[in-house]
Each structure stands twice: as C-alpha cells, then as structure tokens.
Design a protein around this motif. Structure first.
Motif, PDB file in Angstrom:
ATOM      1  N   ILE A  36      75.753  53.516 -35.012  1.00  9.48           N
ATOM      2  CA  ILE A  36      75.362  52.455 -34.088  1.00  9.48           C
ATOM      3  C   ILE A  36      75.060  53.051 -32.716  1.00  9.48           C
ATOM      4  CG2 ILE A  36      76.627  50.604 -35.257  1.00  9.48           C
ATOM      5  CD1 ILE A  36      78.790  50.869 -33.069  1.00  9.48           C
ATOM      6  N   ASP A  37      74.258  52.338 -31.957  1.00  7.40           N
ATOM      7  CA  ASP A  37      73.979  52.695 -30.571  1.00  7.40           C
ATOM      8  C   ASP A  37      74.645  51.653 -29.687  1.00  7.40           C
ATOM      9  OD1 ASP A  37      72.411  54.845 -31.306  1.00  7.40           O
ATOM     10  OD2 ASP A  37      70.532  53.718 -31.191  1.00  7.40           O
ATOM     11  N   ASP A  54      73.357  48.184 -31.321  1.00  9.35           N
ATOM     12  CA  ASP A  54      72.233  48.198 -32.248  1.00  9.35           C
ATOM     13  C   ASP A  54      72.546  49.090 -33.434  1.00  9.35           C
ATOM     14  OD1 ASP A  54      69.851  46.669 -31.191  1.00  9.35           O
ATOM     15  OD2 ASP A  54      70.276  47.925 -29.448  1.00  9.35           O
ATOM     16  N   ASN A  55      71.965  48.730 -34.577  1.00  5.38           N
ATOM     17  CA  ASN A  55      72.021  49.591 -35.752  1.00  5.38           C
ATOM     18  C   ASN A  55      70.584  49.772 -36.242  1.00  5.38           C
ATOM     19  OD1 ASN A  55      71.413  47.176 -37.029  1.00  5.38           O
ATOM     20  ND2 ASN A  55      73.300  47.069 -38.215  1.00  5.38           N
ATOM     21  N   ILE A  61      63.849  45.690 -36.155  1.00  5.34           N
ATOM     22  CA  ILE A  61      63.381  44.384 -35.664  1.00  5.34           C
ATOM     23  C   ILE A  61      62.750  44.556 -34.285  1.00  5.34           C
ATOM     24  CG2 ILE A  61      64.092  42.072 -34.922  1.00  5.34           C
ATOM     25  CD1 ILE A  61      66.377  42.286 -37.044  1.00  5.34           C
ATOM     26  N   LEU A  62      63.387  45.332 -33.430  1.00  7.90           N
ATOM     27  CA  LEU A  62      62.865  45.558 -32.081  1.00  7.90           C
ATOM     28  C   LEU A  62      61.497  46.254 -32.125  1.00  7.90           C
ATOM     29  CD1 LEU A  62      63.282  45.288 -29.060  1.00  7.90           C
ATOM     30  CD2 LEU A  62      64.537  47.447 -29.105  1.00  7.90           C
ATOM     31  N   ARG A  99      70.571  37.014 -32.948  1.00 10.15           N
ATOM     32  CA  ARG A  99      71.668  36.659 -33.869  1.00 10.15           C
ATOM     33  C   ARG A  99      72.325  37.901 -34.463  1.00 10.15           C
ATOM     34  NH1 ARG A  99      67.825  32.951 -35.186  1.00 10.15           N
ATOM     35  NH2 ARG A  99      67.152  34.145 -36.999  1.00 10.15           N
ATOM     36  N   ARG A 100      71.507  38.862 -34.875  1.00  7.50           N
ATOM     37  CA  ARG A 100      72.056  40.059 -35.518  1.00  7.50           C
ATOM     38  C   ARG A 100      72.866  40.898 -34.525  1.00  7.50           C
ATOM     39  NH1 ARG A 100      74.906  41.998 -38.687  1.00  7.50           N
ATOM     40  NH2 ARG A 100      74.403  43.909 -39.753  1.00  7.50           N
ATOM     41  N   ARG A 101      72.387  41.014 -33.291  1.00 10.03           N
ATOM     42  CA  ARG A 101      73.158  41.751 -32.282  1.00 10.03           C
ATOM     43  C   ARG A 101      74.492  41.055 -32.004  1.00 10.03           C
ATOM     44  NH1 ARG A 101      68.388  43.496 -28.019  1.00 10.03           N
ATOM     45  NH2 ARG A 101      67.966  45.533 -28.933  1.00 10.03           N
TER      46      ARG A 101
END
Length: 128
Positions: A36-37, A54-55, A61-62, A99-101
């Motif tokens: 992860i970051d 972030d993963n 997605i980004l 949502r994922r973050r």
C-alpha cells in the motif's frame, strides 16, 4: 491551474500550516501481505498525520480517471463539447475511488508498520 492548499492545525502542538504538494509525502509499505501507499505529512513537533491510502486497485482507478480528464480537456481545448459518456464514467469512477479509499482506511486504521527512519513500529491513524 491552482494547486490544492488546505489549512491544517496540528492536534499535538496546535501549529497552523497549509497542506500542499510541498508538505505531503508518500510512503510505500507492506501490511498483511498487501503493498500500500500511505499519503502523510509530518508536523514540526514530530506528529505524523496519515490522510490517504492506496493499493493497486485504487491506483488503477486513478489512472482511468486521469485518462478521462485528459480526454475531456482535449475536447474542450478543441472547442468541442464533452461527451456524456466521459462525464458518466468520471462520476462513476470518482465515486468508486472515494468508496474504495474509505474502505482501505477502515481496514488499515490501527495497523502498524516498521518505520526504518525512526527504527520503530508506527501505528496508522488517519486524520480525515
């Protein structure tokens, strides 16, 4: 284009400062087998504030969002209208990324990683 600047007050020393790209840093760690970051910033008093995680999924997605924004920008610079599909995709992907973050923040809240600079385990607590 103006860069994002966010006022912030340290919860430890009450120092006021502005968050921008010069203050915020990224750290790559592996926790529970997942790379992860962590996006963070440090106050002068030594307190570390984690603000984003972030993963590989969120980074993908980004990248897709950036591609859509580039297409929208190119269309606008050519004087063309923005295709509806780009607006729909942008909104859908932005929501998914948010949502994922948030899910990742809940997953890693309270987890620890080894900080090689401080030579100790650091517990993650998000400040947003």
């Amino acid at each position: 284009m103006e860069k994002l600047q966010i006022p912030f007050i340290c919860s430890e020393c009450k120092r006021n400062f502005v968050l921008n790209n010069n203050v915020v840093k990224k750290l790559s760690v592996i926790i529970d087998g997942e790379a992860i970051d962590l996006t963070y910033f440090d106050c002068e008093c030594g307190k570390r504030f984690f603000v984003q995680v972030d993963n590989d999924e969120t980074k993908s997605i980004l990248r897709r969002i950036i591609t859509i924004v580039a297409a929208i920008s190119a269309a606008k610079s050519e004087g063309k209208g923005v295709k509806r599909k780009y607006s729909v995709r942008y909104k859908m992907l932005s929501g998914k990324l948010k949502r994922r973050r948030f899910e990742l923040m809940k997953k890693y809240e309270g987890k620890a990683y080894f900080d090689s600079e401080k030579k100790e385990n650091v517990e993650i607590h998000f400040s947003v």
